[in-house]
Motif scaffolding. Structure first.
Motif, PDB file in Angstrom:
ATOM      1  N   UNK A 125      48.261  36.857  83.476  1.00 65.08           N
ATOM      2  CA  UNK A 125      49.302  36.938  84.511  1.00 65.08           C
ATOM      3  C   UNK A 125      48.646  37.154  85.869  1.00 65.08           C
ATOM      4  N   UNK A 126      49.110  36.465  86.877  1.00 64.09           N
ATOM      5  CA  UNK A 126      48.692  36.714  88.259  1.00 64.09           C
ATOM      6  C   UNK A 126      49.768  36.182  89.200  1.00 64.09           C
ATOM      7  N   UNK A 127      49.938  36.804  90.376  1.00 59.42           N
ATOM      8  CA  UNK A 127      50.945  36.298  91.308  1.00 59.42           C
ATOM      9  C   UNK A 127      50.623  34.869  91.719  1.00 59.42           C
TER      10      UNK A 127
ATOM     11  N   UNK B  60      47.274  30.319  94.313  1.00 59.79           N
ATOM     12  CA  UNK B  60      47.176  29.324  95.380  1.00 59.79           C
ATOM     13  C   UNK B  60      46.044  29.637  96.342  1.00 59.79           C
ATOM     14  N   UNK B  61      45.873  30.927  96.635  1.00 61.61           N
ATOM     15  CA  UNK B  61      44.805  31.344  97.542  1.00 61.61           C
ATOM     16  C   UNK B  61      43.434  30.913  97.022  1.00 61.61           C
TER      17      UNK B  61
ATOM     18  N   UNK C 283      39.241  28.008  91.784  1.00 60.53           N
ATOM     19  CA  UNK C 283      39.703  28.461  90.476  1.00 60.53           C
ATOM     20  C   UNK C 283      39.876  27.258  89.536  1.00 60.53           C
ATOM     21  N   UNK C 284      40.390  26.182  90.086  1.00 58.73           N
ATOM     22  CA  UNK C 284      40.570  24.969  89.278  1.00 58.73           C
ATOM     23  C   UNK C 284      39.217  24.499  88.743  1.00 58.73           C
ATOM     24  N   UNK C 285      38.229  24.553  89.617  1.00 61.79           N
ATOM     25  CA  UNK C 285      36.888  24.126  89.213  1.00 61.79           C
ATOM     26  C   UNK C 285      36.378  25.001  88.062  1.00 61.79           C
ATOM     27  N   UNK C 286      36.615  26.286  88.152  1.00 60.45           N
ATOM     28  CA  UNK C 286      36.128  27.212  87.124  1.00 60.45           C
ATOM     29  C   UNK C 286      36.787  26.957  85.773  1.00 60.45           C
TER      30      UNK C 286
ATOM     31  N   UNK D  44      47.969  26.676  84.110  1.00 57.39           N
ATOM     32  CA  UNK D  44      49.397  26.576  83.790  1.00 57.39           C
ATOM     33  C   UNK D  44      49.798  27.574  82.708  1.00 57.39           C
ATOM     34  N   UNK D  45      48.809  28.030  81.946  1.00 62.56           N
ATOM     35  CA  UNK D  45      49.121  28.980  80.873  1.00 62.56           C
ATOM     36  C   UNK D  45      49.121  30.429  81.366  1.00 62.56           C
ATOM     37  N   UNK D  46      48.617  30.616  82.573  1.00 54.57           N
ATOM     38  CA  UNK D  46      48.637  31.969  83.137  1.00 54.57           C
ATOM     39  C   UNK D  46      49.996  32.164  83.816  1.00 54.57           C
ATOM     40  N   UNK D  47      50.723  33.163  83.349  1.00 55.66           N
ATOM     41  CA  UNK D  47      52.069  33.377  83.884  1.00 55.66           C
ATOM     42  C   UNK D  47      52.006  33.926  85.307  1.00 55.66           C
ATOM     43  N   UNK D  48      53.098  33.751  86.074  1.00 57.42           N
ATOM     44  CA  UNK D  48      53.214  34.401  87.378  1.00 57.42           C
ATOM     45  C   UNK D  48      54.593  35.041  87.476  1.00 57.42           C
ATOM     46  N   UNK D  49      54.932  35.567  88.639  1.00 57.35           N
ATOM     47  CA  UNK D  49      56.188  36.321  88.752  1.00 57.35           C
ATOM     48  C   UNK D  49      57.428  35.449  88.570  1.00 57.35           C
ATOM     49  N   UNK D  50      57.277  34.129  88.717  1.00 57.33           N
ATOM     50  CA  UNK D  50      58.449  33.286  88.514  1.00 57.33           C
ATOM     51  C   UNK D  50      58.702  33.081  87.020  1.00 57.33           C
ATOM     52  N   UNK D  51      57.688  33.395  86.215  1.00 52.11           N
ATOM     53  CA  UNK D  51      57.820  33.206  84.766  1.00 52.11           C
ATOM     54  C   UNK D  51      58.106  34.527  84.054  1.00 52.11           C
ATOM     55  N   UNK D  52      57.389  35.572  84.454  1.00 57.16           N
ATOM     56  CA  UNK D  52      57.541  36.842  83.738  1.00 57.16           C
ATOM     57  C   UNK D  52      57.253  38.024  84.638  1.00 57.16           C
ATOM     58  N   UNK D  53      58.120  39.022  84.590  1.00 57.50           N
ATOM     59  CA  UNK D  53      57.807  40.289  85.263  1.00 57.50           C
ATOM     60  C   UNK D  53      57.910  41.452  84.276  1.00 57.50           C
ATOM     61  N   UNK D  54      58.188  41.140  83.015  1.00 56.82           N
ATOM     62  CA  UNK D  54      58.176  42.200  82.005  1.00 56.82           C
ATOM     63  C   UNK D  54      57.258  41.746  80.884  1.00 56.82           C
ATOM     64  N   UNK D  55      56.859  42.717  80.097  1.00 58.42           N
ATOM     65  CA  UNK D  55      55.956  42.440  78.996  1.00 58.42           C
ATOM     66  C   UNK D  55      56.611  41.491  77.986  1.00 58.42           C
ATOM     67  N   UNK D  56      57.923  41.650  77.748  1.00 55.41           N
ATOM     68  CA  UNK D  56      58.611  40.804  76.765  1.00 55.41           C
ATOM     69  C   UNK D  56      58.599  39.344  77.203  1.00 55.41           C
ATOM     70  N   UNK D  57      59.004  39.133  78.481  1.00 53.16           N
ATOM     71  CA  UNK D  57      59.006  37.762  79.002  1.00 53.16           C
ATOM     72  C   UNK D  57      57.608  37.153  78.919  1.00 53.16           C
ATOM     73  N   UNK D  58      56.632  37.999  79.233  1.00 47.43           N
ATOM     74  CA  UNK D  58      55.248  37.524  79.246  1.00 47.43           C
ATOM     75  C   UNK D  58      54.832  37.076  77.843  1.00 47.43           C
ATOM     76  N   UNK D  59      55.124  37.901  76.845  1.00 53.80           N
ATOM     77  CA  UNK D  59      54.724  37.584  75.473  1.00 53.80           C
ATOM     78  C   UNK D  59      55.346  36.269  75.006  1.00 53.80           C
ATOM     79  N   UNK D  60      56.633  36.119  75.311  1.00 61.83           N
ATOM     80  CA  UNK D  60      57.322  34.887  74.908  1.00 61.83           C
ATOM     81  C   UNK D  60      56.609  33.668  75.486  1.00 61.83           C
ATOM     82  N   UNK D  61      56.286  33.789  76.775  1.00 64.51           N
ATOM     83  CA  UNK D  61      55.641  32.663  77.460  1.00 64.51           C
ATOM     84  C   UNK D  61      54.256  32.371  76.873  1.00 64.51           C
ATOM     85  N   UNK D  62      53.471  33.422  76.684  1.00 63.32           N
ATOM     86  CA  UNK D  62      52.095  33.234  76.204  1.00 63.32           C
ATOM     87  C   UNK D  62      52.092  32.560  74.834  1.00 63.32           C
TER      88      UNK D  62
END
Ligand code: SF4
Ligand code: ZN
Length: 726
Positions: free
Chosen positions: A667-669, A674-675, A680-683, A694-712
């Motif tokens: 997860x990262x904002x 974008x910054x 980062x893309x190169x890495x 695309x697999x790293x969630x951000x605040x538009x996808x998850x702000x709770x652990x439950x949402x995050x787990x579902x997404x991951x």
């Protein structure tokens, strides 16, 4: 202490206590004892009560406990006792005042009466941390809290400018005779805000608690002190925070009471009116209360009384010059002329030369200056070539010097600089032009500042400024070659390819056990110091805050543990740290002082790590905001599972390489993603996970652990299949 002063302070304290009591009763009646109260964005509750009494006030009932304590401190009315008021009583009244002012202001937040119009209100922890770095590197020598109003607007502006020129942060507020300095500055068109070093706190004396409960937090944030170590916190502010109060106009009882509170913190008060002076008291370093009627002398007097160490470089240009002007903008309406950006081609380059090739102090302008512009022309091409020679200069130092140009330009009042290299953008304001500032002066500034700050490595500085298109284009080709060569050389540098790391101990003045160990692939956690920077800093000033650590025997190449690093860190952390691994967040991670650009935190259920940067104020899936996280990670302690890092570290091959590197990142904002952009893309491509971002969630996808787990689970994030972190 003067009898009159003590009596006034005690009277004032009683008034403020009464107001706190009445307000508290009203709030209790209307909201009930369990109603939540608090200041915005702080992990320190009511900071003054937290530092001095160790209380974590979250409800109205708990605020009542603080009030009762404060009331207990209040001395009897002077007339009730047959003594001469002595120091102790007035000081106790001062502490009671601070505690009550904090209660009043937090209740105002409850009733949405704060922040006041055009005022900052409570100062957040974020501000404390981000200014911390300027405090440690000396760019900001101290703070002034101004209370009242000057006799005229001109005097108000002049006092503030004198402070700004010395890079002193200025908090303005309170009132005198119905006028506030805030409005005097506003009417005079003075730009205010953190970037300009002028921050309006509120138009009454009670809101002067904001700078004070901000200062006390530095003891807990940077001084490694715990809530409740009240005496030590007060001693810390006396020794480390170079603040003072400046009262303009009549000093009434409330100001005396608040002043007595400030004196407890070691902050003296300087007045422009005829008050009884208090000579050395031991509570403050020098005098506690002094007067000065001459507005030309009042700022130097403040500095002397507080013992602020100011470095003013007098540079012969027609506008003011100092760090306080760094954040000032030149907006379109104010624009006289600009260079670069979208308007024209510009560049700046520092290049090392042999001493015989250049002449120190030669500043040449090739092409027209800005007073020779045809009417309506508002833009010019610009090439700035700075040639430097010095026996101790190294090619590697060029980019370090070059990065400072941004500051050197911006310190000019009325000049705005953005970007670097061939993407720079400089604006000059109409005011600055009217005062006589010309392009040529920029050369004078750069020459003076390079000598001033880099005298140890730069013996000669020669500057050529081009303003004709054909010259700029020709020189630009050469400059671009230099930039490309530099990048190639730096990009190839690895931790394995050098035999020495460097320490950074600059933050020890605030976090006494904190050390950053800086390697080519790991920047300091504030993001401001790379390996090259620390190497250069050491060569420039061997007795400064950066020391070499020869690598020697590697104990664990995976975690990144070296015997020499352990020994050095142990020695310099006052033996509080024994093992330090460079590449892990779980096994003996690095410490964090408080200046970190980002915080990482393990999310155990996801077997991964989230990261949040300072500018992101929203909630994160670990249940804490950046500010709350920062409150629990800083102070120079090792906290396995948490780590403060610099942004650019995310794009390093050594990014928590012991723990699985970027594959652990879940997860990262969005903004941080974008910054870091291309890098980062190169890495992620390099590590064979081209779709990881695309697999790293951000605040538009998850702000709770439950949402995050579902997404991951949905995206099959690689962290889920990595070995357990702990
Ligand atoms: Fe502080 Fe570390 Fe930055 Fe040095 S590198 S200034 S110690 S945070
Ligand atoms: Zn720091």
């Amino acid at each position: 202490m003067s009898k009159i002063v003590a009596a006034a302070a005690i009277r004032g304290a009683r008034v403020i206590a009464r107001e706190a009591e009445e307000f508290l009763n009203k709030a209790l009646k209307e909201h009930g004892p369990d109603a939540r109260i608090g200041f915005p964005e702080t992990a320190f509750f009511l900071p003054m009560a937290n530092a001095l009494l160790g209380l974590e006030v979250k409800t109205l009932k708990e605020a009542g406990n603080v009030f009762n304590y404060a009331k207990g401190l209040l001395p009897l009315e002077p007339k009730e006792k047959l003594w001469l008021p002595y120091l102790g009583d007035a000081l106790d009244a001062g502490i009671a005042t601070l505690l009550c002012e904090e209660i009043i202001t937090v209740l105002r937040y409850l009733y949405k009466q704060e922040p006041q119009t055009d005022c900052n209100g409570f100062f957040t922890d974020t501000i404390l941390r981000s200014l911390g770095i300027q405090l440690v590197d000396g760019r900001m020598p101290g703070f002034a809290a101004i209370l009242g109003a000057a006799p005229t607007n001109e005097i108000a502006v002049s006092v503030v400018r004198q402070l700004q020129e010395r890079n002193i942060l200025i908090f303005v507020g309170s009132s005198s005779g119905g006028r506030s300095i805030i409005d005097q500055l506003k009417e005079s068109g003075v730009e205010m805000g953190w970037d300009n070093y002028i921050v309006p706190y509120g138009r009454d004396t009670i809101s002067a608690i904001y700078p004070l409960n901000w200062a006390i937090r530095s003891a807990m944030t940077f001084g490694g002190l715990k809530a409740g170590q009240g005496k030590k916190c007060l001693l810390y502010t006396k020794e480390r925070v170079f603040a003072f109060g400046l009262t303009l106009g009549l000093v009434d009882d409330l100001k005396y009471a608040t002043g007595a509170g400030a004196i407890n913190m070691g902050f003296p008060i300087i007045a422009d009116t005829d008050i009884p002076e208090i000579k050395p008291s031991g509570i403050t370093t020098y005098e506690a209360l002094v007067k000065e009627f001459d507005y030309k002398k009042i700022v130097p007097r403040c500095i002397e009384v507080r013992g602020v160490r100011v470095k003013v470089s007098k540079i012969p240009i027609p506008v003011l010059y100092g760090a306080a002007f760094e954040g000032e903008r030149v907006r379109r309406e104010q624009l006289y002329c600009e260079f670069g950006g979208k308007s024209s081609q510009a560049f700046e380059l520092i290049s090392m030369r042999d001493s015989s090739q250049i002449e120190d102090g030669k500043i040449e302008l090739v092409g027209p200056d800005i007073d020779q512009l045809p009417e309506k022309v508002k833009s010019l091409p610009l090439g700035i070539l700075i040639e430097v020679a010095g026996r101790k200069l190294q090619k590697d130092f060029e980019p370090i010097l070059e990065r400072q140009l941004h500051r050197f330009f911006n310190y000019c009042m009325g000049v705005m600089h953005i970007g670097q290299r061939d993407m720079n953008w400089i604006r000059i304001s109409k005011d600055a032009f009217a005062k006589g500032l010309r392009v040529k002066h920029l050369g004078i500034v750069l020459h003076a500042m390079i000598h001033e700050e880099f005298g140890a490595i730069a013996d000669k500085v020669q500057i050529t400024i081009f303003t004709k298109e054909e010259d700029v284009q020709r020189e630009l080709i050469k400059a671009r070659q230099v930039y490309a060569e530099r990048d190639e050389r730096l990009g190839g540098m690895t931790d394995e390819s050098v035999d020495t790391f460097y320490s950074c101990e600059l933050c020890q003045s605030f976090a006494p056990n904190h050390i950053c160990v800086i390697t080519p692939e790991k920047v300091g956690l504030c993001g401001a110091y790379s390996w090259l920077d620390t190497k250069a800093a050491y060569e420039i000033a061997p007795s400064g805050g950066n020391k070499p650590i020869p690598k020697g025997e590697c104990l664990d190449p995976v975690n990144g543990e070296w015997a020499s690093v352990n020994a050095y860190v142990s020695l310099r952390s006052n033996r509080t740290l024994e093992r330090f691994s460079m590449y892990s967040i779980v096994n003996n991670p690095s410490t964090s002082c408080g200046c970190f650009e980002c915080i990482m935190a393990v999310i155990p259920e996801a077997n991964g790590i989230m990261i949040v940067h300072r500018d992101f104020s929203g909630m994160t899936p670990c249940g804490m905001t950046f500010t709350t996280l920062a409150g629990s990670v800083g102070g120079g302690i090792q906290t396995p599972g948490f780590l403060g890092v610099g942004k650019i570290y995310l794009t390093s091959k050594k990014f928590i390489s012991a723990d699985g590197g970027l594959r652990r990142l879940i997860w990262m904002p969005k903004e941080l993603k974008e910054l870091l952009g291309e890098k980062l893309i190169k890495r992620v491509q390099e590590i064979g996970e081209p779709d990881l971002l695309e697999k790293i969630a951000d605040e538009t996808i998850a702000t709770t652990s439950e949402e995050l787990m579902l997404f991951l689970e949905k995206v099959k994030h690689p962290a889920l299949t990595l070995p357990p972190l702990f």
